[in-house]
Design a protein around this motif. Structure first.
Motif, PDB file in Angstrom:
ATOM      1  N   THR A   1       1.189  -1.148  -0.424  1.00  0.00           N
ATOM      2  CA  THR A   1       0.352   0.245   0.452  1.00  0.00           C
ATOM      3  C   THR A   1       0.906   1.202   0.015  1.00  0.00           C
ATOM      4  OG1 THR A   1      -0.112   0.230   2.039  1.00  0.00           O
ATOM      5  CG2 THR A   1      -1.137  -1.166   1.653  1.00  0.00           C
TER       6      THR A   1
ATOM      7  N   ASP B   1      -0.212  -4.925  -5.710  1.00  0.00           N
ATOM      8  CA  ASP B   1      -1.056  -2.872  -5.349  1.00  0.00           C
ATOM      9  C   ASP B   1      -0.238  -1.969  -5.153  1.00  0.00           C
ATOM     10  OD1 ASP B   1      -3.263  -1.648  -4.135  1.00  0.00           O
ATOM     11  OD2 ASP B   1      -2.127  -2.299  -2.630  1.00  0.00           O
TER      12      ASP B   1
ATOM     13  N   HIS C   1      -9.157   0.760  -9.524  1.00  0.00           N
ATOM     14  CA  HIS C   1      -9.328   1.352  -7.959  1.00  0.00           C
ATOM     15  C   HIS C   1     -10.425   1.483  -7.563  1.00  0.00           C
ATOM     16  CE1 HIS C   1      -4.962   1.183  -6.649  1.00  0.00           C
ATOM     17  NE2 HIS C   1      -5.223   1.298  -5.777  1.00  0.00           N
TER      18      HIS C   1
ATOM     19  N   GLY D   1      -4.935  -6.286  -3.095  1.00  0.00           N
ATOM     20  CA  GLY D   1      -4.015  -5.804  -3.961  1.00  0.00           C
ATOM     21  C   GLY D   1      -4.621  -7.236  -5.535  1.00  0.00           C
TER      22      GLY D   1
ATOM     23  N   ASN E   1      -6.899  -5.644  -7.643  1.00  0.00           N
ATOM     24  CA  ASN E   1      -6.333  -4.592  -8.573  1.00  0.00           C
ATOM     25  C   ASN E   1      -5.218  -4.913  -9.698  1.00  0.00           C
ATOM     26  OD1 ASN E   1      -6.940  -1.692  -7.742  1.00  0.00           O
ATOM     27  ND2 ASN E   1      -5.243  -1.858  -5.977  1.00  0.00           N
TER      28      ASN E   1
END
Length: 394
Positions: A155, A207, A275, A290, A293
């Motif tokens: 992140t 991610d 996102h 993640g 994504n």
């Protein structure tokens, strides 16, 4: 190319973002110096059960005890935190008369710690501070200091100005966004990521990659963010497969830790439709952020291709393409390289293989459309566009 373009002998480097970053193998030992610098007398350590089970929390506790630092603990953050985690952390903070926060873990403990930080001085509900509705104007610079210690490379919350949680009054995964939420210090020790299993390494790494790529393609203007994002894309492409395959490769782990920070530094420029969809997939279908994504990203790239050809061509080059092809060809190569990267690290190619139910696709598109992330998408998208993308990803 070496997996990490620093001297082959690991070392600790101190960087200034606005966050003070202590980066390198063994950086955890420098935590007490940052506690003293920030004048913390009794910090609350915020973490989760996974970090405790892995023995990483105990390593941090040992460092603090050896330095004579008094501290309290809150170890109950849940994966993909909710508002409830923040209020439970606030109760621990107040009950132990703490004056600062140390967060250790992946994005969940780091995000939860930021929301505890907000609640120490700001009135609830947290939805009042939702960036999508202009709530960032209500976040004030009167919060206790926060030190962030990541145990995953994903992140980048350790250097970002946002905290994310699913809020009870809206039911949405919501971004609380303000420069005042940036941690005062980040201890980025890649040794803390060496034991992360291949699956979480792959999902968190993608991610970081998606942060870099969506920021680079987003419709904002920030040349500095663009440069950082391209560097992060290159680092993930060259080091994530190695980190997944060779979990104790310290150079690859360090490269990924840098890429995760770069993703968070870059996405202040904006994100995109990927996102928005991922933020809906997690609360509705329980898919790790993640992983969501990673699966959706190639489809979103294809949607953006008509308006992002030149930038996608640069992405292909950053990922190692040396074909000297035309931009149109390189743009397609970039999408194919992302698909191959996913496959090489064990990411499924379809959402149905990650447990998503077809009956939920419309609801996912509806929730994604009210998510602010898609506003940064280089090609404007309607709810129907988001539904088409999620169907194709399914």
């Amino acid at each position: 190319m070496k997996p990490f373009d620093m001297p082959s002998e690991p070392r600790i480097t101190e960087l200034s973002w606005p966050t003070k970053i202590v980066l390198g193998a063994g950086a955890l030992q420098r935590l007490p110096a940052q506690v003293a610098r920030l004048n913390m007398k009794r910090p609350l350590v915020v973490t989760d059960a996974g970090v405790v089970k892995a023995g990483l929390a105990q390593r941090l506790y040992g460092v603090l005890k050896e330095a004579g630092v008094s501290f309290a603990t809150f170890e109950e953050v849940k994966p993909d935190p909710t508002e409830r985690d923040a209020f439970a952390g606030l109760e621990a903070y107040r009950a132990n008369k703490c004056d600062g926060i140390i967060a250790i873990g992946g994005g969940s403990p780091l995000d939860a710690a930021k929301l505890v930080q907000v609640l120490t001085t700001h009135e609830p509900p947290l939805s009042r501070y939702d960036d999508a509705t202009g709530g960032d104007q209500y976040v004030r610079d009167n919060m206790p200091p926060l030190i962030a210690i990541p145990t995953t490379a994903g992140t980048g919350s350790e250097v970002s100005r946002s905290g994310v949680a699913t809020l009870s009054d809206t039911g949405r995964k919501t971004v609380i966004f303000s420069p005042f939420l940036m941690p005062k210090a980040a201890i980025c020790d890649p040794e803390l990521t060496l034991g992360l299993p291949p699956g979480p390494t792959a999902a968190t790494g993608m991610d970081a990659f998606t942060h870099c790529l969506e920021a680079y393609l987003s419709n904002g203007f920030n040349p500095l963010a663009d440069a950082v994002a391209i560097d992060g894309i290159a680092r993930v492409a060259r080091s994530l497969p190695r980190a997944v395959e060779e979990g104790r490769n310290l150079l690859a782990r360090t490269d990924m830790m840098v890429a995760a920070m770069e993703g968070a530094m870059a996405f202040q420029k904006g994100l995109g439709a990927c996102h928005a969809l991922a933020h809906a997939l997690t609360p509705i279908s329980g898919v790790h952020h993640g992983l969501a994504n990673a699966i959706v990203l190639p489809v979103v790239m294809e949607f953006n291709r008509p308006v992002s050809t030149a930038r996608l061509a640069r992405v292909a080059v950053a990922m190692g393409d040396t074909s000297n092809s035309r931009e149109e060809v390189l743009a397609g190569n970039a999408i194919e390289r992302v698909r191959r990267l996913n496959a090489s690290i064990g990411i499924p190619s379809r959402l149905r293989d990650a447990g998503v139910q077809e009956k939920d696709l419309v609801r996912i598109s509806e929730k994604a459309f009210v998510d602010a992330s898609h506003r940064g998408n280089p090609r404007p998208c309607t709810q129907e566009d988001l539904l088409a993308m999620i169907r194709e990803s399914f």
